[in-house]
Motif scaffolding. Structure first.
Motif, PDB file in Angstrom:
ATOM      1  N   UNK A  57      49.456  40.517  46.559  1.00  0.00           N
ATOM      2  CA  UNK A  57      47.947  42.112  46.343  1.00  0.00           C
ATOM      3  C   UNK A  57      47.621  41.239  45.515  1.00  0.00           C
ATOM      4  N   UNK A  58      48.293  41.540  43.915  1.00  0.00           N
ATOM      5  CA  UNK A  58      47.870  41.857  42.756  1.00  0.00           C
ATOM      6  C   UNK A  58      46.433  40.399  41.835  1.00  0.00           C
ATOM      7  N   UNK A  59      48.211  39.213  42.809  1.00  0.00           N
ATOM      8  CA  UNK A  59      47.774  38.162  41.703  1.00  0.00           C
ATOM      9  C   UNK A  59      47.795  37.990  40.344  1.00  0.00           C
ATOM     10  N   UNK A  60      46.098  37.615  39.222  1.00  0.00           N
ATOM     11  CA  UNK A  60      46.150  38.031  38.550  1.00  0.00           C
ATOM     12  C   UNK A  60      44.892  38.952  38.330  1.00  0.00           C
ATOM     13  N   UNK A  61      44.806  40.362  39.070  1.00  0.00           N
ATOM     14  CA  UNK A  61      44.918  41.415  38.019  1.00  0.00           C
ATOM     15  C   UNK A  61      44.191  41.909  39.235  1.00  0.00           C
ATOM     16  N   UNK A  62      44.691  43.557  39.254  1.00  0.00           N
ATOM     17  CA  UNK A  62      44.012  44.757  40.261  1.00  0.00           C
ATOM     18  C   UNK A  62      42.315  44.877  39.793  1.00  0.00           C
ATOM     19  N   UNK A  63      41.199  44.116  39.943  1.00  0.00           N
ATOM     20  CA  UNK A  63      40.378  43.431  39.174  1.00  0.00           C
ATOM     21  C   UNK A  63      39.828  44.947  39.581  1.00  0.00           C
ATOM     22  N   UNK A  64      39.451  45.613  40.259  1.00  0.00           N
ATOM     23  CA  UNK A  64      39.025  46.893  41.235  1.00  0.00           C
ATOM     24  C   UNK A  64      39.213  48.010  40.089  1.00  0.00           C
ATOM     25  N   UNK A 115      40.278  53.702  33.036  1.00  0.00           N
ATOM     26  CA  UNK A 115      40.843  53.176  32.112  1.00  0.00           C
ATOM     27  C   UNK A 115      42.475  52.850  31.455  1.00  0.00           C
ATOM     28  N   UNK A 116      42.754  51.737  30.608  1.00  0.00           N
ATOM     29  CA  UNK A 116      43.698  51.780  30.834  1.00  0.00           C
ATOM     30  C   UNK A 116      45.080  52.372  30.082  1.00  0.00           C
ATOM     31  N   UNK A 117      44.508  53.889  30.244  1.00  0.00           N
ATOM     32  CA  UNK A 117      45.510  55.269  29.674  1.00  0.00           C
ATOM     33  C   UNK A 117      45.867  56.067  30.482  1.00  0.00           C
ATOM     34  N   UNK A 118      44.766  55.922  31.655  1.00  0.00           N
ATOM     35  CA  UNK A 118      44.525  56.892  32.609  1.00  0.00           C
ATOM     36  C   UNK A 118      45.614  57.872  33.019  1.00  0.00           C
ATOM     37  N   UNK A 151      48.712  52.041  38.186  1.00  0.00           N
ATOM     38  CA  UNK A 151      49.663  51.341  38.593  1.00  0.00           C
ATOM     39  C   UNK A 151      50.331  52.154  40.072  1.00  0.00           C
ATOM     40  N   UNK A 152      49.428  53.173  39.766  1.00  0.00           N
ATOM     41  CA  UNK A 152      49.080  54.206  41.048  1.00  0.00           C
ATOM     42  C   UNK A 152      48.888  53.420  42.742  1.00  0.00           C
TER      43      UNK A 152
END
Length: 285
Positions: free
Chosen positions: A22-29, A35-38, A96-97
């Motif tokens: 499902x994620x592959x090389x990243x959840x680009x959406x 933000x990464x730290x949200x 992550x969610x």
């Protein structure tokens, strides 16, 4: 049956493979918008009455993605929940969610459907000695979760796979040249390979049952596609020789009649292959 450690290994494989798929090389959406730290919070909303299943799996998924995820359970696996109930709340990294959302929902919706159907069978069988069994008729790559859901619904797991129990069915018997030959060859094979596996033998008629009970070391006889009347005769013939199991198109409406014959188990592939997903939703708080 497989050990708890083996079972957990299967769960770990499901999580890793599902996220790879499902994620592959990243959840680009999410990577593009959040933000990464949200940090975020979400709740699992029940939108259909059900037996909830997969809560512990959800915890494993979110903690696999983010070890700092915090889940506050409002119910436990096996509870009967109603429309509008909240099964859990979640605090975690927002990315992550969203990364785990679809895996958790896909799994829990199916697991809850299986648990709900299994509980319906256990309710019908209440007051008898008969227990409901699952089968190998599961979704490829998803078996461990489906069998877990059966247990949550009050059912019993049959063999996990081909390797943890011997089941001699019609094709094995026909290829071996008959039920006597199939049993003899199997027992010789187990001895030669120093294997300790339980043996279940399928019987297609009373004549085959009469042959099976002439052999020692049989764990269970599968009384397959027998009528209600013939099942009662078969159970009387088998007596306390070994366990008994009925199978073959047994439904919620007919299960009690077969249980009243005195069989130890009823197996149903429909527990896992014929369910409609329960409606669940993960909503931001």
């Amino acid at each position: 049956m497989i050990s708890e450690a083996q079972f957990q290994k299967e769960i770990d494989i499901i999580i890793a493979n599902a996220l790879r798929e499902d994620v592959g090389d990243g959840d680009h959406s999410s990577l593009a918008c959040i933000p990464k730290d949200a940090k975020g919070e979400a709740k699992l909303l029940v939108k259909e009455d059900c037996i909830i299943a997969g809560l512990d799996f959800a915890k494993q998924v979110f903690q696999h993605i983010d070890g700092n995820s915090e889940i506050d359970f409002k119910a436990k696996d096996g509870d009967a929940l109603k429309v509008g109930d909240i099964a859990f709340t979640l605090k975690s990294n927002s990315q992550s969610i969203l990364k785990g959302e679809r895996l958790v929902l896909n799994a829990m919706q199916r697991m809850s459907a299986i648990a709900t159907k299994t509980k319906a069978f256990t309710d019908v069988l209440e007051g008898t000695k008969t227990k409901i069994l699952d089968t190998r008729k599961t979704t490829p790559g998803f078996r461990a979760l489906e069998k877990w859901a059966v247990k949550i619904g009050g059912g019993v797991n049959h063999r996990f796979a081909l390797y943890d129990m011997i089941m001699l069915k019609d094709n094995h018997i026909d290829f071996a040249g008959g039920v006597d030959q199939a049993i003899q060859k199997t027992q010789a094979y187990l001895k030669q390979n120093n294997l300790d596996l339980k043996i279940i033998v399928e019987a297609r008629d009373i004549n085959e049952i009469q042959k099976i009970i002439q052999h020692n070391g049989i764990h269970r006889i599968l009384i397959d596609n027998f009528s209600f009347e013939d099942t009662c005769k078969a159970v009387q013939l088998i007596g306390d020789f070994c366990e008994t199991e009925s199978s073959g198109g047994i439904t919620l409406s007919s299960a009690r009649d077969y249980a009243d014959c005195g069989v130890d188990y009823i197996s149903s592939g429909a527990l896992t292959h014929s369910v409609y997903n329960v409606d669940l939703s993960l909503k931001a708080i």
